[in-house]
Write an enzyme that holds these catalytic residues in place. Structure first.
Site, PDB file in Angstrom:
ATOM      1  CB  CYS A  54      94.864  55.395  14.612  1.00  0.00           C
ATOM      2  SG  CYS A  54      94.045  54.810  13.129  1.00  0.00           S
ATOM      3  CB  CYS A  57      92.750  52.198  14.830  1.00  0.00           C
ATOM      4  SG  CYS A  57      94.262  52.502  13.896  1.00  0.00           S
TER       5      CYS A  57
END
Length: 308
Positions: A54, A57
């Site tokens: 991700c 993230c």
């Protein structure tokens, strides 16, 4: 379990340091109860659900760590890799990362999705640990009190007055929207909500106002509640009738009855209509606000069902 990525892929976010006396940690399924649930009885705990693939993230991690460190021990950050530890995010119904949940007294009370900028992350944490108040904050508190007491005229006047001094005050704008919703002025509420900047759509105050408007619009499209109750009396397993009745009851101010019906659907068949009852509960909690007593008790009951 499949999770949708909230943006481009990227490398694993920087691992948090535990040098701040346990303020920033990596948690697991096995340690979640002690490091999050129990610790949240002493101070708020943010759980950052992330994944190595991700990209957002990686963006959020240093931002949220910086704000947590600045809080000087008033809040903990616990990071959970959903690829290595899928059980907890699965039970919470998390569909994308990054997602951040705030736990207080062993229960999730607030949260957000995506890589928010530092200012919004700080505002989120400030609401948990109690920011300093000023004159405008006192006015907003008075407006909220008037709204809770049903004095919609006074609430609208105070919220509008705050906006007159601070046109970009999202709490005042959101409060005015909720007041207009309570008055049944849904088109006016839509117009007011449209004044919120597009980049502030995920602000919790704005999100709560939008949720309140959405729920009110859902209720406006329903038929007579007596008819729905009659259908449910004939067939207690008619989840759609129970679902619609809950929405209508909430609109009539019978929030606890609405909560009971939606929790009953989750208990009977959580997967019904693509998890609609749980999603509706989350929307109601958002509309009611994270500190509302019914939100707190409702989240606790929902968690008990999901973790059973």
């Amino acid at each position: 379990m499949l999770l949708n990525q909230a943006g481009a892929t990227g490398a694993k976010p920087a691992a948090g340091s535990d040098s701040a006396g346990g303020d920033i940690i990596d948690t697991t399924t096995q340690t979640f109860m002690a490091e999050v649930m129990e610790e949240s009885k002493r101070r708020p705990v943010l759980v950052d659900f992330w994944a190595p693939w991700c990209g957002p993230c990686k963006t959020l991690t240093p931002v949220i760590e910086k704000v947590v460190k600045a809080a000087k021990g008033k809040v903990r950050l616990a990071k959970l890799n959903i690829d290595d530890h899928p059980v907890i995010p699965g039970k919470l119904g998390i569909q994308s990362v990054p997602t951040v949940y705030a736990f207080v007294n062993g229960q999730p009370v607030d949260g957000f999705m995506g890589a928010l900028p530092e200012g919004q992350v700080k505002a989120f944490i400030d609401r948990l640990i109690g920011p300093a108040t000023d004159g405008l904050e006192e006015a907003l508190a008075a407006a909220e009190g008037a709204l809770a007491d049903g004095d919609l005229t006074a609430a609208a006047e105070i919220f509008a007055g705050v906006l007159g001094e601070e046109p970009d005050n999202l709490k005042a704008l959101a409060g005015l929207v909720r007041t207009q919703v309570a008055a049944g002025a849904l088109e006016q509420a839509k117009a007011t909500l449209a004044l919120a900047p597009a980049d502030k759509a995920s602000d919790p105050s704005v999100a709560a106002a939008r949720a309140a408007l959405d729920v009110a619009e859902q209720a406006a499209s329903l038929g007579d509640l007596a008819t729905l109750q009659a259908k449910l009396d004939l067939d207690p397993a008619d989840h759609q009738a129970r679902f619609d009745l809950a929405i209508g009851l909430n609109a009539k101010g019978r929030r606890e009855d609405a909560l009971i019906h939606l929790l009953d659907i989750v208990k009977r068949d959580r997967a019904w209509n693509e998890d609609a009852a749980r999603k509706q509960l989350v929307q109601l909690f958002e509309a009611w606000g994270p500190t509302d007593p019914l939100t707190l008790s409702g989240r606790k009951k929902l968690s008990a069902i999901m973790f059973a």
